[in-house]
Design a protein around this motif. Structure first.
Motif, PDB file in Angstrom:
ATOM      1  N   ALA A   1       0.830  -1.204   0.000  1.00 27.32           N
ATOM      2  CA  ALA A   1       0.000   0.000   0.000  1.00 27.32           C
ATOM      3  C   ALA A   1       0.865   1.255   0.000  1.00 27.32           C
ATOM      4  O   ALA A   1       0.445   2.299  -0.501  1.00 27.32           O
ATOM      5  N   LEU A   2       2.063   1.152   0.545  1.00 28.58           N
ATOM      6  CA  LEU A   2       2.962   2.299   0.618  1.00 28.58           C
ATOM      7  C   LEU A   2       3.882   2.389  -0.606  1.00 28.58           C
ATOM      8  O   LEU A   2       3.981   3.438  -1.230  1.00 28.58           O
ATOM      9  N   LEU A   3       4.562   1.308  -0.894  1.00 26.83           N
ATOM     10  CA  LEU A   3       5.512   1.277  -2.012  1.00 26.83           C
ATOM     11  C   LEU A   3       5.254   0.036  -2.864  1.00 26.83           C
ATOM     12  O   LEU A   3       5.865  -1.010  -2.637  1.00 26.83           O
ATOM     13  N   PRO A   4       4.366   0.144  -3.847  1.00 31.57           N
ATOM     14  CA  PRO A   4       4.069  -1.031  -4.686  1.00 31.57           C
ATOM     15  C   PRO A   4       5.344  -1.574  -5.340  1.00 31.57           C
ATOM     16  O   PRO A   4       6.157  -0.812  -5.866  1.00 31.57           O
ATOM     17  N   SER A   5       5.507  -2.872  -5.286  1.00 35.68           N
ATOM     18  CA  SER A   5       6.723  -3.508  -5.806  1.00 35.68           C
ATOM     19  C   SER A   5       6.813  -3.434  -7.322  1.00 35.68           C
ATOM     20  O   SER A   5       7.862  -3.722  -7.884  1.00 35.68           O
ATOM     21  N   THR A   6       5.737  -3.051  -7.988  1.00 31.26           N
ATOM     22  CA  THR A   6       5.747  -2.956  -9.450  1.00 31.26           C
ATOM     23  C   THR A   6       6.364  -1.652  -9.944  1.00 31.26           C
ATOM     24  O   THR A   6       6.544  -1.482 -11.144  1.00 31.26           O
ATOM     25  N   ARG A   7       6.673  -0.736  -9.033  1.00 29.98           N
ATOM     26  CA  ARG A   7       7.235   0.563  -9.422  1.00 29.98           C
ATOM     27  C   ARG A   7       8.563   0.790  -8.699  1.00 29.98           C
ATOM     28  O   ARG A   7       8.693   0.455  -7.523  1.00 29.98           O
ATOM     29  N   PRO A   8       9.521   1.402  -9.392  1.00 28.87           N
ATOM     30  CA  PRO A   8      10.796   1.694  -8.708  1.00 28.87           C
ATOM     31  C   PRO A   8      10.616   2.765  -7.642  1.00 28.87           C
ATOM     32  O   PRO A   8       9.729   3.606  -7.736  1.00 28.87           O
ATOM     33  N   VAL A   9      11.478   2.708  -6.631  1.00 26.19           N
ATOM     34  CA  VAL A   9      11.447   3.711  -5.571  1.00 26.19           C
ATOM     35  C   VAL A   9      12.227   4.934  -6.044  1.00 26.19           C
ATOM     36  O   VAL A   9      13.376   4.818  -6.460  1.00 26.19           O
ATOM     37  N   ASP A  10      11.566   6.078  -5.984  1.00 25.34           N
ATOM     38  CA  ASP A  10      12.216   7.349  -6.269  1.00 25.34           C
ATOM     39  C   ASP A  10      11.609   8.386  -5.324  1.00 25.34           C
ATOM     40  O   ASP A  10      10.767   8.046  -4.483  1.00 25.34           O
ATOM     41  N   GLU A  11      12.033   9.618  -5.443  1.00 28.50           N
ATOM     42  CA  GLU A  11      11.553  10.636  -4.512  1.00 28.50           C
ATOM     43  C   GLU A  11      10.042  10.820  -4.577  1.00 28.50           C
ATOM     44  O   GLU A  11       9.393  10.972  -3.539  1.00 28.50           O
ATOM     45  N   ALA A  12       9.477  10.778  -5.764  1.00 28.72           N
ATOM     46  CA  ALA A  12       8.022  10.937  -5.896  1.00 28.72           C
ATOM     47  C   ALA A  12       7.279   9.787  -5.231  1.00 28.72           C
ATOM     48  O   ALA A  12       6.266   9.992  -4.554  1.00 28.72           O
ATOM     49  N   ARG A  13       7.784   8.567  -5.380  1.00 29.68           N
ATOM     50  CA  ARG A  13       7.149   7.402  -4.744  1.00 29.68           C
ATOM     51  C   ARG A  13       7.268   7.504  -3.230  1.00 29.68           C
ATOM     52  O   ARG A  13       6.336   7.154  -2.507  1.00 29.68           O
TER      53      ARG A  13
ATOM     54  N   GLY B   1      15.717  -4.450  -4.483  1.00 28.98           N
ATOM     55  CA  GLY B   1      14.710  -5.485  -4.280  1.00 28.98           C
ATOM     56  C   GLY B   1      14.119  -5.535  -2.888  1.00 28.98           C
ATOM     57  O   GLY B   1      13.412  -6.471  -2.540  1.00 28.98           O
ATOM     58  N   ARG B   2      14.394  -4.531  -2.071  1.00 26.06           N
ATOM     59  CA  ARG B   2      13.905  -4.528  -0.682  1.00 26.06           C
ATOM     60  C   ARG B   2      12.917  -3.395  -0.438  1.00 26.06           C
ATOM     61  O   ARG B   2      12.950  -2.724   0.578  1.00 26.06           O
ATOM     62  N   GLN B   3      12.002  -3.193  -1.378  1.00 26.78           N
ATOM     63  CA  GLN B   3      11.021  -2.124  -1.253  1.00 26.78           C
ATOM     64  C   GLN B   3      10.137  -2.299  -0.032  1.00 26.78           C
ATOM     65  O   GLN B   3       9.751  -1.323   0.594  1.00 26.78           O
ATOM     66  N   GLN B   4       9.819  -3.529   0.326  1.00 24.83           N
ATOM     67  CA  GLN B   4       8.976  -3.743   1.501  1.00 24.83           C
ATOM     68  C   GLN B   4       9.702  -3.310   2.768  1.00 24.83           C
ATOM     69  O   GLN B   4       9.097  -2.721   3.664  1.00 24.83           O
ATOM     70  N   PHE B   5      10.996  -3.569   2.846  1.00 25.49           N
ATOM     71  CA  PHE B   5      11.786  -3.103   3.983  1.00 25.49           C
ATOM     72  C   PHE B   5      11.804  -1.581   4.036  1.00 25.49           C
ATOM     73  O   PHE B   5      11.634  -0.983   5.096  1.00 25.49           O
ATOM     74  N   VAL B   6      11.999  -0.937   2.890  1.00 21.21           N
ATOM     75  CA  VAL B   6      11.988   0.529   2.833  1.00 21.21           C
ATOM     76  C   VAL B   6      10.634   1.042   3.325  1.00 21.21           C
ATOM     77  O   VAL B   6      10.559   1.993   4.108  1.00 21.21           O
ATOM     78  N   ALA B   7       9.551   0.393   2.896  1.00 18.46           N
ATOM     79  CA  ALA B   7       8.203   0.781   3.346  1.00 18.46           C
ATOM     80  C   ALA B   7       8.070   0.612   4.857  1.00 18.46           C
ATOM     81  O   ALA B   7       7.478   1.462   5.531  1.00 18.46           O
ATOM     82  N   ASP B   8       8.621  -0.465   5.404  1.00 20.12           N
ATOM     83  CA  ASP B   8       8.551  -0.698   6.849  1.00 20.12           C
ATOM     84  C   ASP B   8       9.234   0.429   7.616  1.00 20.12           C
ATOM     85  O   ASP B   8       8.688   0.950   8.595  1.00 20.12           O
ATOM     86  N   VAL B   9      10.422   0.822   7.182  1.00 21.26           N
ATOM     87  CA  VAL B   9      11.158   1.883   7.869  1.00 21.26           C
ATOM     88  C   VAL B   9      10.440   3.224   7.691  1.00 21.26           C
ATOM     89  O   VAL B   9      10.348   4.010   8.634  1.00 21.26           O
ATOM     90  N   LEU B  10       9.908   3.458   6.506  1.00 19.91           N
ATOM     91  CA  LEU B  10       9.139   4.680   6.264  1.00 19.91           C
ATOM     92  C   LEU B  10       7.965   4.767   7.235  1.00 19.91           C
ATOM     93  O   LEU B  10       7.728   5.803   7.851  1.00 19.91           O
ATOM     94  N   LEU B  11       7.251   3.657   7.411  1.00 21.67           N
ATOM     95  CA  LEU B  11       6.115   3.652   8.330  1.00 21.67           C
ATOM     96  C   LEU B  11       6.572   3.855   9.776  1.00 21.67           C
ATOM     97  O   LEU B  11       5.961   4.629  10.523  1.00 21.67           O
ATOM     98  N   LEU B  12       7.659   3.209  10.162  1.00 20.29           N
ATOM     99  CA  LEU B  12       8.198   3.419  11.517  1.00 20.29           C
ATOM    100  C   LEU B  12       8.545   4.890  11.740  1.00 20.29           C
ATOM    101  O   LEU B  12       8.266   5.443  12.806  1.00 20.29           O
ATOM    102  N   ARG B  13       9.133   5.505  10.738  1.00 19.61           N
ATOM    103  CA  ARG B  13       9.495   6.915  10.847  1.00 19.61           C
ATOM    104  C   ARG B  13       8.255   7.773  11.050  1.00 19.61           C
ATOM    105  O   ARG B  13       8.232   8.665  11.894  1.00 19.61           O
ATOM    106  N   GLU B  14       7.205   7.514  10.297  1.00 22.74           N
ATOM    107  CA  GLU B  14       5.979   8.297  10.436  1.00 22.74           C
ATOM    108  C   GLU B  14       5.314   8.057  11.792  1.00 22.74           C
ATOM    109  O   GLU B  14       4.826   8.992  12.424  1.00 22.74           O
ATOM    110  N   LEU B  15       5.295   6.812  12.235  1.00 20.45           N
ATOM    111  CA  LEU B  15       4.722   6.494  13.548  1.00 20.45           C
ATOM    112  C   LEU B  15       5.517   7.174  14.659  1.00 20.45           C
ATOM    113  O   LEU B  15       4.935   7.733  15.597  1.00 20.45           O
ATOM    114  N   ALA B  16       6.839   7.116  14.562  1.00 23.74           N
ATOM    115  CA  ALA B  16       7.692   7.711  15.588  1.00 23.74           C
ATOM    116  C   ALA B  16       7.532   9.227  15.609  1.00 23.74           C
ATOM    117  O   ALA B  16       7.389   9.828  16.676  1.00 23.74           O
ATOM    118  N   HIS B  17       7.540   9.814  14.441  1.00 27.05           N
ATOM    119  CA  HIS B  17       7.491  11.274  14.342  1.00 27.05           C
ATOM    120  C   HIS B  17       6.112  11.826  14.707  1.00 27.05           C
ATOM    121  O   HIS B  17       5.992  12.642  15.616  1.00 27.05           O
TER     122      HIS B  17
END
Length: 147
Positions: A34-46, A121-137
């Protein structure tokens, strides 16, 4: 009373813990997808879109997190392995500032400012850390613990 984030294969869930029992109050279906779909590359806009999605999900519940310890349950193992393999973090408890630092390092890695093959290939991990950051902040938690 700790709050627990469960990182599931297909959802993120937040629950309050009372006497060892969890009472769920927020579910993000599709989880990392839901945060970072694996079908798209991670970039600043994503990343910006993922932050907005995470904030929209979190904000109605942020007050419940304030001052709490956020326990993170990771049955997928991807947060633990990513922290070790990508960020070389071996501790299991982090401050809000440390989580912010992890996130900023991942932004540099995924956007090419600090290329790192270990994040490929670790977009789900990036999404996990992104969510932790938002929860923490936004949740203003006291500490984040991987349990």
């Amino acid at each position: 009373m700790p709050v627990r984030l469960t990182i599931g294969a297909d959802a993120y869930a937040l629950a309050e813990e009372h006497d060892g029992e969890g009472s769920g109050f927020a579910l993000l279906p599709r989880g990392a997808e839901a945060l970072l779909p694996s079908t798209r590359p991670v970039d600043e806009a994503r990343l910006e879109a993922a932050i907005e999605t995470a904030e929209d999900w979190l904000m109605p519940h942020a007050a419940r997190l304030r001052g709490q310890v956020l326990d993170v349950s990771d049955p997928t193992g991807r947060l633990r392995s990513g922290m070790e393999d990508v960020l070389a973090a071996t501790t299991r408890a982090w401050s809000v500032q440390e989580v912010e630092g992890f996130f900023l390092r991942l932004v540099d890695m995924t956007t090419g400012r600090l290329p790192a093959p270990s994040v490929a290939g670790r977009q789900q991990f990036v999404a996990d850390v992104l969510l932790l950051r938002e929860l923490a902040h936004h949740g203003q938690v006291r500490e984040i613990r991987l349990v």
